[in-house]
Design a protein around this motif. Structure first.
Motif, PDB file in Angstrom:
ATOM      1  N   ILE A 102     -47.069   8.880   7.364  1.00  0.00           N
ATOM      2  CA  ILE A 102     -47.830   7.643   7.539  1.00  0.00           C
ATOM      3  C   ILE A 102     -49.311   7.891   7.261  1.00  0.00           C
ATOM      4  CG2 ILE A 102     -48.536   5.904   9.239  1.00  0.00           C
ATOM      5  CD1 ILE A 102     -45.750   6.218  10.473  1.00  0.00           C
TER       6      ILE A 102
ATOM      7  N   ALA B  91     -39.373   4.626   2.568  1.00  0.00           N
ATOM      8  CA  ALA B  91     -40.607   4.314   3.282  1.00  0.00           C
ATOM      9  C   ALA B  91     -41.116   2.946   2.843  1.00  0.00           C
ATOM     10  CB  ALA B  91     -41.667   5.377   3.013  1.00  0.00           C
ATOM     11  N   HIS B  92     -41.891   2.322   3.726  1.00  0.00           N
ATOM     12  CA  HIS B  92     -42.524   1.028   3.472  1.00  0.00           C
ATOM     13  C   HIS B  92     -43.986   1.305   3.130  1.00  0.00           C
ATOM     14  CE1 HIS B  92     -44.305  -2.890   4.475  1.00  0.00           C
ATOM     15  NE2 HIS B  92     -43.124  -3.357   4.113  1.00  0.00           N
TER      16      HIS B  92
ATOM     17  N   ASP C  17     -47.058   3.024   5.346  1.00  0.00           N
ATOM     18  CA  ASP C  17     -47.318   2.467   6.671  1.00  0.00           C
ATOM     19  C   ASP C  17     -46.105   2.542   7.595  1.00  0.00           C
ATOM     20  OD1 ASP C  17     -45.842   0.396   5.561  1.00  0.00           O
ATOM     21  OD2 ASP C  17     -47.385  -1.110   5.819  1.00  0.00           O
ATOM     22  N   GLN C  18     -44.931   2.873   7.068  1.00  0.00           N
ATOM     23  CA  GLN C  18     -43.746   3.053   7.909  1.00  0.00           C
ATOM     24  C   GLN C  18     -42.729   3.886   7.146  1.00  0.00           C
ATOM     25  OE1 GLN C  18     -41.728  -0.583   8.836  1.00  0.00           O
ATOM     26  NE2 GLN C  18     -40.247   0.392  10.170  1.00  0.00           N
TER      27      GLN C  18
END
Length: 109
Positions: free
Chosen positions: A56, A87-88, A79-80
């Motif tokens: 992150i 992953a986001h 971010d996530q």
């Protein structure tokens, strides 16, 4: 003779029985690692996760690749992290498309 047939059958079962598991790992490693798989109002998701070294806050480059060249099209910030493989991201700058590649620099030992 029967002993050899039994060993051959056991080896064959192990190879063909584990094929879906092997294919999933190979598919991520060779075809999906870093590829943007979803873009919508909720954000961007790419095939890059803990197993690839993502964390992150990391800022990564995004490339649009063709068979002849690749071109830098923007940057994203993690971010996530969903799991080992996804992953986001939040888009920091640039114009991204589904199918572009998020580049994670590998550290060689």
């Amino acid at each position: 003779m029967r002993k050899h047939l039994g060993v051959g059958a056991a080896v064959g079962f192990l190879l063909f029985g584990s094929t879906p598991l092997l294919a999933q790992g190979i598919g991520h490693s060779l075809f999906m690692r870093g590829k943007i798989v979803r873009m919508d109002a909720g954000g961007t998701v790419a095939g890059l996760g803990k197993a690839d070294g993502a964390h992150i806050g990391q800022i990564l480059e995004v490339y649009h690749a063709t068979p002849r060249h690749r071109r830098l099209v923007g940057h994203v910030e993690v971010d996530q992290i969903f799991d080992d493989h996804y992953a986001h991201f939040r888009v920091r700058d640039g114009t991204l498309q589904k199918g572009d590649w998020v580049s994670l620099k590998r550290v060689r030992a």
